[in-house]
Motif scaffolding. Structure first.
Motif, PDB file in Angstrom:
ATOM      1  N   ALA A 275      -7.529  -9.177  -9.296  1.00  0.00           N
ATOM      2  CA  ALA A 275      -8.097  -9.963  -8.204  1.00  0.00           C
ATOM      3  C   ALA A 275      -8.802 -11.223  -8.683  1.00  0.00           C
ATOM      4  CB  ALA A 275      -9.065  -9.114  -7.379  1.00  0.00           C
ATOM      5  N   GLU A 276      -8.524 -11.651  -9.921  1.00  0.00           N
ATOM      6  CA  GLU A 276      -9.100 -12.888 -10.425  1.00  0.00           C
ATOM      7  C   GLU A 276      -8.058 -13.985 -10.598  1.00  0.00           C
ATOM      8  OE1 GLU A 276     -11.435 -11.973 -13.856  1.00  0.00           O
ATOM      9  OE2 GLU A 276     -12.825 -10.703 -12.735  1.00  0.00           O
ATOM     10  N   GLY A 277      -6.797 -13.666 -10.312  1.00  0.00           N
ATOM     11  CA  GLY A 277      -5.765 -14.696 -10.316  1.00  0.00           C
ATOM     12  C   GLY A 277      -5.961 -15.631  -9.130  1.00  0.00           C
ATOM     13  N   GLU A 278      -5.429 -16.824  -9.234  1.00  0.00           N
ATOM     14  CA  GLU A 278      -5.646 -17.828  -8.181  1.00  0.00           C
ATOM     15  C   GLU A 278      -5.190 -17.327  -6.821  1.00  0.00           C
ATOM     16  OE1 GLU A 278      -4.760 -22.558  -7.484  1.00  0.00           O
ATOM     17  OE2 GLU A 278      -3.134 -21.299  -8.190  1.00  0.00           O
ATOM     18  N   ASP A 279      -4.046 -16.622  -6.772  1.00  0.00           N
ATOM     19  CA  ASP A 279      -3.517 -16.190  -5.488  1.00  0.00           C
ATOM     20  C   ASP A 279      -3.898 -14.755  -5.133  1.00  0.00           C
ATOM     21  OD1 ASP A 279      -1.935 -14.916  -7.346  1.00  0.00           O
ATOM     22  OD2 ASP A 279      -0.063 -15.881  -6.747  1.00  0.00           O
ATOM     23  N   GLN A 280      -4.851 -14.165  -5.854  1.00  0.00           N
ATOM     24  CA  GLN A 280      -5.327 -12.824  -5.525  1.00  0.00           C
ATOM     25  C   GLN A 280      -6.846 -12.759  -5.399  1.00  0.00           C
ATOM     26  OE1 GLN A 280      -3.452 -10.418  -4.657  1.00  0.00           O
ATOM     27  NE2 GLN A 280      -1.440 -10.860  -5.485  1.00  0.00           N
ATOM     28  N   ALA A 281      -7.525 -13.872  -5.641  1.00  0.00           N
ATOM     29  CA  ALA A 281      -8.983 -13.863  -5.694  1.00  0.00           C
ATOM     30  C   ALA A 281      -9.595 -13.925  -4.297  1.00  0.00           C
ATOM     31  CB  ALA A 281      -9.471 -15.045  -6.529  1.00  0.00           C
ATOM     32  N   PRO A 282     -10.754 -13.289  -4.107  1.00  0.00           N
ATOM     33  CA  PRO A 282     -11.476 -13.421  -2.840  1.00  0.00           C
ATOM     34  C   PRO A 282     -11.840 -14.882  -2.591  1.00  0.00           C
ATOM     35  CG  PRO A 282     -12.383 -11.658  -4.196  1.00  0.00           C
ATOM     36  CD  PRO A 282     -11.451 -12.436  -5.070  1.00  0.00           C
TER      37      PRO A 282
END
Length: 536
Positions: A275-282
């Motif tokens: 969840a820290e990738g650009e397209d998975q991050a809050p």
């Protein structure tokens, strides 16, 4: 005082220690080296005025709907052809009574007929950085809510670590980062690093590591409240949990591997950094009431000619337009447009007769269909809420890979759980040959390892979606070979005469609705350029 450490090396060490480029990015911003990304601008088509132009759109996925919406606003005559009986493509939300049109495994959804009991079988979340699809959600009045892509109260389960026992994500993350910050902090005063790093920077870095890892005054990690208290914390002081064994933290693949899971299928990537990738991050978002609220928004806005059950048989390029032959209701029919926008999957388009240039047809074959698999389960009780889980994702090294908990219907009696989400082709090839009943049985047995206190007995019914077997799709996100990306992708990104290929398959965001939007904009911008040049 000076040490042999450069700022560049410090950033690299931070990324390695945390297993995350996001941490390094935050530190880089603190040093003034990084800036926030920009936002894409929606396509702008000038009204045609008295000119008449017709456009044929093949496929009613998101790129087809975006194109129809923009073209009709500019005054184009639009005809939308769709082989299936519905709009939306892979934007599919399953509810009570819906049919899963999988070849050889047709299903009818038996969820209760309640508004919150739905399952997003295709896209389920939208990153805030996907400004194109967000633009249309706003323009179409689609109500949005937050989607929890990462919840520290969820579980990670790995047979190779902690004796196979499910562990709270908060415990694993807090202890892994604490130990790694301690190790990095211990390297700072020593020799062996090769460039100067001034005393002020060193103190800032030490302070950062102390805060990041929750280290004590001696830069030792002895546990953290971030992992959750063992006792107390409300009326009495909280008791810090004993840290998990560092050797166990290194055994679980939850903490290891590259950040981008698309580059390395599970179990080799680190879910801890997912969840820290650009397209998975809050913050991630999702439409309230199901992802197909976007499709319904387009449907309400469109007043063009929409032809469902229309199977394209041939595409013929002409000097001033494009002809198509299609079969509908058992009859062979034809249509002509000044332009044709085509989002039929490239692997299906290779089997449709055409007069495309030789290199164009070659390029169509360079993108291979991807595989994705999901299972949705109706639970008789929201047992996960009793475990302190409200939305979010649990991880396991078993084939089901993930369990998602719904953000809709909190405190209701029942809920829809995503009981499996697999993208590793080897895993999907184990699920695909099973009939629907066997798939559910496998998912329930593996889910019991994550929730060992009655997971199976709560589940009433379910649906399974194997995208590479879904009629009219026979695939999911596209995969390009190195040669295909270098040679085929540029060919298909340009028109063949007045014919344009599009869809998320013709983007570097394959599998995301944003890719579909951006590819549609690219085609529309070229039509705008041609029409403006002709009018001058």
């Amino acid at each position: 005082m000076k040490t042999d450490l450069t700022r560049r090396q410090a950033l690299l060490l931070l990324a390695q220690a945390a297993g995350s480029s996001a941490v390094a990015f935050q530190a880089a911003r603190a040093f003034g080296f990084a800036a926030d990304p920009g936002e894409a601008q929606p396509v702008q088509l000038r009204p045609l005025g008295e000119r008449k132009r017709s456009v044929i759109i093949l496929g009613a996925g998101i790129s087809g709907l975006v194109s129809a919406y923009e073209l009709q606003r500019a005054g184009y005559d639009v005809t939308l052809f769709e082989a299936s009986g519905r709009l939306g493509g892979r934007n599919l939300t399953v509810r009570h009574g819906d049919v899963i049109d999988e070849a050889g495994n047709r299903q009818t959804c038996r969820f209760d007929d309640q508004p919150h009991l739905y399952f997003n079988a295709g896209p389920a979340r939208i990153p805030a950085v996907h400004t194109g699809i967000m633009h249309y959600c706003r323009a179409l009045g689609v109500e949005m809510e937050l989607f929890s892509n990462h919840n520290k109260n969820c579980f990670t389960q790995d047979d190779d670590a902690f004796g196979g026992k499910p562990m709270r994500i908060r415990e694993v993350e807090a202890d892994a980062r604490g130990f790694m910050a301690e190790l990095l902090a211990k390297t700072l005063p020593g020799a062996g690093l090769d460039q100067p790093f001034d005393a002020q920077d060193l103190e800032r870095l030490r302070a950062f590591l102390k805060s990041y890892g929750d280290l004590d005054h001696n830069y030792r990690y002895r546990g953290s409240a971030r992992a959750g208290y063992a006792a107390g914390g409300a009326l009495e002081p909280g008791v810090i949990r004993d840290p998990l064994a560092f050797r166990e933290l290194l055994r679980t693949t939850f903490t290891t591997g590259p950040l981008n899971w698309r580059d390395m299928p599970w179990p080799d990537h680190g879910a801890m950094n997912f969840a820290e990738g650009e397209d998975q991050a809050p913050a991630m978002l999702t439409p309230r009431g199901g992802m197909d609220q976007i499709v319904q928004g387009f449907a309400r806005a469109l007043h063009c000619d929409i032809r469902l059950g229309a199977h394209v048989q041939r595409v013929t390029l002409g000097e001033d337009g494009v002809d198509i032959d299609y079969r509908q209701d058992g009859e062979l029919r034809s249509a002509r447009g000044d332009y044709c926008l085509n989002c039929i999957p490239t692997h299906l388009m290779t089997g449709i007769a055409n007069n495309f240039p030789v290199d164009y047809n070659w390029a169509l074959g360079t993108a291979q269909p991807g595989k994705m698999f999901k299972i949705g389960l109706q639970a008789s009780e929201r047992f996960w809420e009793a475990e302190g889980i409200y939305a979010g994702i649990s991880w396991t090294r078993q084939d089901i890979t993930q369990i998602w908990y719904p953000q809709q219907g909190i405190f209701a009696r029942k809920g829809i759980v995503l009981g499996a989400y697999a993208w590793d082709p080897a895993i999907i090839d184990r699920f695909a040959p099973l009939d629907h009943t066997q798939r559910l049985a496998k998912a329930l047995a593996e889910g019991e390892r994550v929730h060992p206190h009655g997971y199976t007995r709560y589940m009433e019914n379910g649906v399974s979606i194997c995208w590479h077997r879904m009629n009219h799709m026979m695939g999911c996100n596209s995969h390009w070979s190195a040669e295909g990306l270098e040679r085929g992708y540029p060919i298909l990104s340009q028109p063949a005469g007045r014919h344009y290929m599009m869809g998320d398959q013709l983007s570097l965001l394959s599998g995301w609705q944003e890719g579909a939007v951006r590819s549609a904009w690219r085609a529309l911008e070229d039509i705008e350029r041609r029409e403006h040049a002709a009018a001058v």
